[in-house]
Design a protein around this motif. Sequence first.
Motif, mmCIF file in Angstrom:
data_model
loop_
_atom_site.group_PDB
_atom_site.id
_atom_site.type_symbol
_atom_site.label_atom_id
_atom_site.label_comp_id
_atom_site.label_asym_id
_atom_site.label_seq_id
_atom_site.Cartn_x
_atom_site.Cartn_y
_atom_site.Cartn_z
ATOM 1 N N VAL A 133 0.830 -1.201 0.000
ATOM 2 C CA VAL A 133 0.000 0.000 0.000
ATOM 3 C C VAL A 133 0.866 1.252 0.000
ATOM 4 N N GLU A 134 2.150 1.109 0.348
ATOM 5 C CA GLU A 134 3.066 2.253 0.336
ATOM 6 C C GLU A 134 3.202 2.847 -1.057
ATOM 7 N N THR A 135 3.052 2.015 -2.098
ATOM 8 C CA THR A 135 3.207 2.510 -3.474
ATOM 9 C C THR A 135 2.135 3.533 -3.833
ATOM 10 N N LEU A 136 1.053 3.541 -3.069
ATOM 11 C CA LEU A 136 -0.020 4.500 -3.325
ATOM 12 C C LEU A 136 0.426 5.928 -3.003
ATOM 13 N N SER A 137 1.563 6.063 -2.314
ATOM 14 C CA SER A 137 2.094 7.386 -1.980
ATOM 15 C C SER A 137 2.662 8.093 -3.205
#
Length: 696
Positions: A133-137
């Motif tokens: 979900v970090e890639t959503l940053s």
Amino acid sequence: MRALLHIPESVFQENKLGVQHVMELFKAEHWKELNEIVVSRDHFGAPASKFGEEYWDLSSYVDTKITNKKGIFFSEIASEYLSMEMKLICFYWMYVAGKPRTGPVIKTTTLISRHSKLNQVFKFLDSYAFKSVETLSHPLVFSEFCSYIQNQQYSIGNCEHIFIIVANLRRATGVLPFAFLSPTDQTPKELAKEYAAKDKIKRDQFYAIPTRLMELIYGKALSIVEALHPHRDLIHSLLTDLHDNYLLGKKEVDEKIDSGQWQWLKKGDPAYRIEVSKFKPSKDFEIIESYIQETPLATLAPTNGSKFKGWITNVQTACYVVCAAFTGMRRSELYGLTADSFKTRIFNNQKYYFLQSQHHKMMQGRPQTCEWLTVPIALKAIELAEALSRNMRSQLLIDGDPIRVHISDCLWLNQCRKATFPKVRFEGSLRTHFNQIAKAAGAYITETDLDEFKLINPNCNPQHADEKIQLGKLWPLTSHQCRRSFAVFAKRHDLCSSVAIKQQFKHLDVPTSDWYGEGGLDSKLSYFQLDVELKGFLRDVQHEMVTEKIHDWLNSKDELYGKMGRSIMKERKTTAQIFSSWDHVYGLVKSGKLNLVGTLHSYCLAGYDCQMQKVSSPAACFTCENQLIDKEKAKNWFQRHKWAKEKLLYLDSVGELTASGYSHFVTQIKAAEKVMHHFKIPFSKLKMDGTKYEQI
């Protein structure tokens, strides 16, 4: 770990330590140990779900009477790591950070709702093979996510809830072992407006039912209740005999299977139900006929077993509609009704009727017991529904399972198959029988209904409405329509104020109640036509009444009080010649040079130029140069004096009198005493120990 609806501080600290352990296991990637962590338990304290399972059973933490969603799934996410991240977020919400701004407590139903929106975020990540979900940053990934949401053609409300979940993830940064930093400054509402389906930008408020259709549907439900209420005990006995007849057939078949006589059949086989039916001592239609023949039910109830079952459900639905229509209760509150929910109260020699139930909205932990004002016919609906469900409730009560015992007092049960335990009915079952009642009532939409629908539903989405509300089609009744119709009808016919609707609907604020009543005022005004001649006549009458008052004050010897009153008394001799002519005073009133407005306690010669901000505290008007009090208004000051004294002494007796409260009442009391002294009205002075309060 323990998940409670209300978390004491000791349990909160215990859970916090447990969550820290889970976070450490996740960071260290000790998946095997992490998967064995217990996330929920049953009513007896035994593990119900573990972290690594694809379904978390939360049935012990929800009220099964008001929701059929009892857990959360993770099976839609193919990536094992993404699935673990999603589980960790849900675990965090469940035990620690439900609402960062207001505290750690979160309702399990809120968790289940959040999960459905979080699932949309992780389905996007999974479909694009992103690892975390970090890639959503990343701005490009977030932009792609927004496009993904846009392609789903969600409504603006659905979109906003999804972006709110994304905002929740940002607030969890620093606690979870992975971080999300939002690449945009836009709020969830702004993002939703941009990426929602263009034809779903306008929120679709629940519909209020047009009057003619409402009368048809409600009238049909009322007629069913009225017709069958006298025969409720007969119907209960009939339902009990039908169930006992089934049990006897089941007993015969079970004995043959248990003894080994029938080795070809097992209790779970499809043929089991057929064999039980063969061994029942009597046919269902024979039992039904034996009960209803030579009774009024003979023309009302079908004798076919399956049709009779549907007819019973239809009757139960009619009881539900009556309770909903005449209370405006939410569905969850209607499902809290029990056999003894009908109450009566006597206030000021007037008898009032209430339905008592449980209020869940915005409530943490146990629901709150509340009452809703209703009409006498609700008692018949409750009694009839109780008789219809009595046998089913008995089955649940004697079973011993905590969940079944919990729902055993619910009136809205259904038992599609006698081989299974009764279950609580939900919206799907209700809507099917709503349609049957509407069809029996002949509630088909006409042109007049469409015109009224547009008038009383100003906030509906036109695209959705055109699909659902069509000329010649059956009206699509839902539970919440009864609530909206209640508010609109009350506003339309001046039955109660917004504050009363707020109390009835258990709202947090008046604007919410006004929102529910949207369309009521518009429909009320539509019946008024402007009569120019009548309007002019009323204006002339008003001018004459004001002239009569002012002329009398100027030319009589009556006592007046207030700054304007005293001024008029002083100037009477010098102004007598000028204002002795009634026509002259009338001309000044008509031209607007003289004006008059009456309040509850005085007259104001500033007219409507005064904003009346001080009317609630009459003593404040004493500083106004436009105040006038005559003998008639002085009587109101006597009543104000009496009321303020009683209120002050009562607050003092219960220990709730503050310095500001003392000041508020004493200023009014002293002002009233001045007025009464001037007009020689007898009164008793206030006697109380004021040493502990600020003196005026």
